[in-house]
Write a protein that holds these residues in place. Sequence first.
Motif, mmCIF file in Angstrom:
data_model
loop_
_atom_site.group_PDB
_atom_site.id
_atom_site.type_symbol
_atom_site.label_atom_id
_atom_site.label_comp_id
_atom_site.label_asym_id
_atom_site.label_seq_id
_atom_site.Cartn_x
_atom_site.Cartn_y
_atom_site.Cartn_z
ATOM 1 N N ILE A 94 -7.501 -24.034 23.276
ATOM 2 C CA ILE A 94 -8.948 -24.052 23.052
ATOM 3 C C ILE A 94 -9.631 -24.002 24.419
ATOM 4 O O ILE A 94 -9.173 -24.639 25.356
ATOM 5 C CB ILE A 94 -9.372 -25.386 22.364
ATOM 6 N N GLY A 95 -10.709 -23.297 24.499
ATOM 7 C CA GLY A 95 -11.504 -23.276 25.731
ATOM 8 C C GLY A 95 -10.976 -22.258 26.720
ATOM 9 O O GLY A 95 -9.810 -21.854 26.654
ATOM 10 N N ARG A 96 -11.833 -21.853 27.631
ATOM 11 C CA ARG A 96 -11.405 -20.855 28.610
ATOM 12 C C ARG A 96 -11.190 -21.485 29.960
ATOM 13 O O ARG A 96 -10.093 -21.568 30.470
ATOM 14 C CB ARG A 96 -12.494 -19.784 28.736
ATOM 15 N N ARG A 97 -12.299 -21.994 30.519
ATOM 16 C CA ARG A 97 -12.233 -22.554 31.852
ATOM 17 C C ARG A 97 -11.425 -23.862 31.828
ATOM 18 O O ARG A 97 -10.605 -24.133 32.680
ATOM 19 C CB ARG A 97 -13.667 -22.837 32.306
ATOM 20 N N PHE A 98 -11.689 -24.624 30.794
ATOM 21 C CA PHE A 98 -11.139 -25.958 30.689
ATOM 22 C C PHE A 98 -10.240 -25.960 29.454
ATOM 23 O O PHE A 98 -10.691 -26.214 28.362
ATOM 24 C CB PHE A 98 -12.342 -26.887 30.482
ATOM 25 N N GLN A 99 -8.960 -25.583 29.675
ATOM 26 C CA GLN A 99 -8.114 -25.361 28.502
ATOM 27 C C GLN A 99 -7.453 -26.648 28.008
ATOM 28 O O GLN A 99 -6.906 -27.411 28.793
ATOM 29 C CB GLN A 99 -7.024 -24.358 28.844
ATOM 30 N N HIS A 102 -4.664 -27.744 21.007
ATOM 31 C CA HIS A 102 -4.687 -28.482 19.747
ATOM 32 C C HIS A 102 -3.335 -28.341 19.081
ATOM 33 O O HIS A 102 -2.897 -27.238 18.789
ATOM 34 C CB HIS A 102 -5.776 -27.916 18.816
ATOM 35 N N GLU A 111 -5.167 -33.625 20.484
ATOM 36 C CA GLU A 111 -5.655 -32.866 21.629
ATOM 37 C C GLU A 111 -4.734 -33.132 22.805
ATOM 38 O O GLU A 111 -4.589 -34.282 23.223
ATOM 39 C CB GLU A 111 -7.064 -33.345 21.980
ATOM 40 N N THR A 113 -3.942 -32.501 26.714
ATOM 41 C CA THR A 113 -4.594 -32.084 27.964
ATOM 42 C C THR A 113 -3.604 -32.170 29.102
ATOM 43 O O THR A 113 -2.862 -33.156 29.223
ATOM 44 C CB THR A 113 -5.763 -33.048 28.282
ATOM 45 N N ASN A 141 -11.597 -28.493 36.716
ATOM 46 C CA ASN A 141 -10.502 -27.856 36.004
ATOM 47 C C ASN A 141 -9.353 -27.516 36.937
ATOM 48 O O ASN A 141 -8.815 -26.427 36.908
ATOM 49 C CB ASN A 141 -11.013 -26.587 35.304
ATOM 50 N N ARG A 237 -25.196 -30.625 25.179
ATOM 51 C CA ARG A 237 -24.273 -31.720 25.507
ATOM 52 C C ARG A 237 -24.921 -33.065 25.219
ATOM 53 O O ARG A 237 -24.269 -33.998 24.729
ATOM 54 C CB ARG A 237 -23.874 -31.604 26.985
#
Length: 451
Positions: A94-99, A102, A111, A113, A141, A237
């Motif tokens: 999930i996410g691009r910059r901050f992958q 899941h 999740e 990380t 990141n 946010r």
Amino acid sequence: MIRRILNKVFGRTSRASGSGAQILPLAAHGIRRDQLDDCALKTCETLAQAGYKGYVVGGAVRDLLLGKTPKDFDVATDATPEEVRRLFRRSRIIGRRFQIVHVMCGRVTIEVTTFRSNGQKEADEEDERSTDEHGRLLSDNVFGNMADDAARRDFTINALYYDPAREEVHDYFGGVADCKKRVLRMIGDPETRFREDPVRMLRAARFAAKLDFHIDPDTRRPVATLAPLLSNIPRARIFDEALKLLMSGHALRGVHQLRAEGLHHGMLPLLDTILDDPTGERFITAALKTTDARIAQDKPASPAFLFGTLLWPQVLQRWRALEAAGEKPQPALFLAMDEVLDAQRGQLAIPRRYDGMIKEIWALQPRFEQRGGQRPFRLLEHPRFRAAYDFLLLRAESGEVDAELGDWWTRFQDVDDEERAAMLKADSSPKPRRKRKRRKPGESAAETQPA
Ligand code: ATP
Ligand code: MG
């Protein structure tokens, strides 16, 4: 031998990472692996079998330590997102910059990380700016080791890593002791950390309310000065944080905590006007209490309903003003609704997807006043009746409408058709009655129009 016993009770210091984390055994923290969700346990085991680290981290460890049931489980690992994804058949990045990854088991999602650092070191070395002019972190990141990962987290109680294989907690900043003392303490220099991410101020208020913790004075001190930095944060946010606070099960305490810290200007500026008016305050208190009670009972609570209550005092005020200026009640209400929803976009940014339901709940309110003829029966069948009725009860509780009106509707739902017919009131609607053929819903109640 003695060292082994001491370690068993007080834990040891991690030498592997050289980071100074306290490693606490079961006796010191009391979290057994069978208290974890199966999926979280399996995720950690699979990572370990593949030679990676896998720890449950963050809110789940904190909540277990406090004897609460965690609402979800996060896992931290030294495997990259791509490596994690390859290990689990049912997983996605999930996410691009901050992958993050899941990992899914049945209906549960974990999740995962990868350990990260806050990017400061790298940026300093490259002589690049890693923060904006207010000290806000521009990059978070960058992968790091476990100690870096702990240091980039916000509060000491959120930087605990649980190793299910050994039933040990890795505690880098004294989070276990802070949990016992019920203290919310920022990791590192509070002012710098709040500047890096001003949302941490809102998180401080939320955790203090949710956990009933005391904010450490050094952590609390910079908040009053830094609160205006929230205006630089994207509204979406802020909205997410507001939702978390209101759905935390401790919304009432949370809202008061926000105001006490002066943080509501950046999140729920409407609190000032609501709480300074006694009816508004009673209304919001009743609304937040009901939401908290529903969450405590595991019942669903609707964000649209809640935001509808927060904005209602303003709608009411505009509605009355427009009526006083000569507008008819119904159009005045609709105008007030649109004005208030538009005005909040710049501040609270309630997503438009909630507008429909919020407006329906509001628009149904005047219809509760109409207790003659077929109207109460039609209202009863409205798909939003239940939410609108709950809303009416809050208005009755705060004294905005007569308690009798709320009681009438409570009884009207409960009794049979015959009694309902007897309850109907003479239609006091100011609308001139048009002569038209009555549409019969096919029930005998249609015949029982009172005098
Ligand atoms: P909750 O019970 O509300 O989920 P949580 O502590 O799990 O509480 P999350 O928002 O799910 O909160 O974040 C997970 C973890 O990520 C936190 O425990 C914290 O360690 C870290 N974290 C989240 N947001 C931030 C932030 N803004 N700054 C630093 N660390 C953060
Ligand atoms: Mg969480």
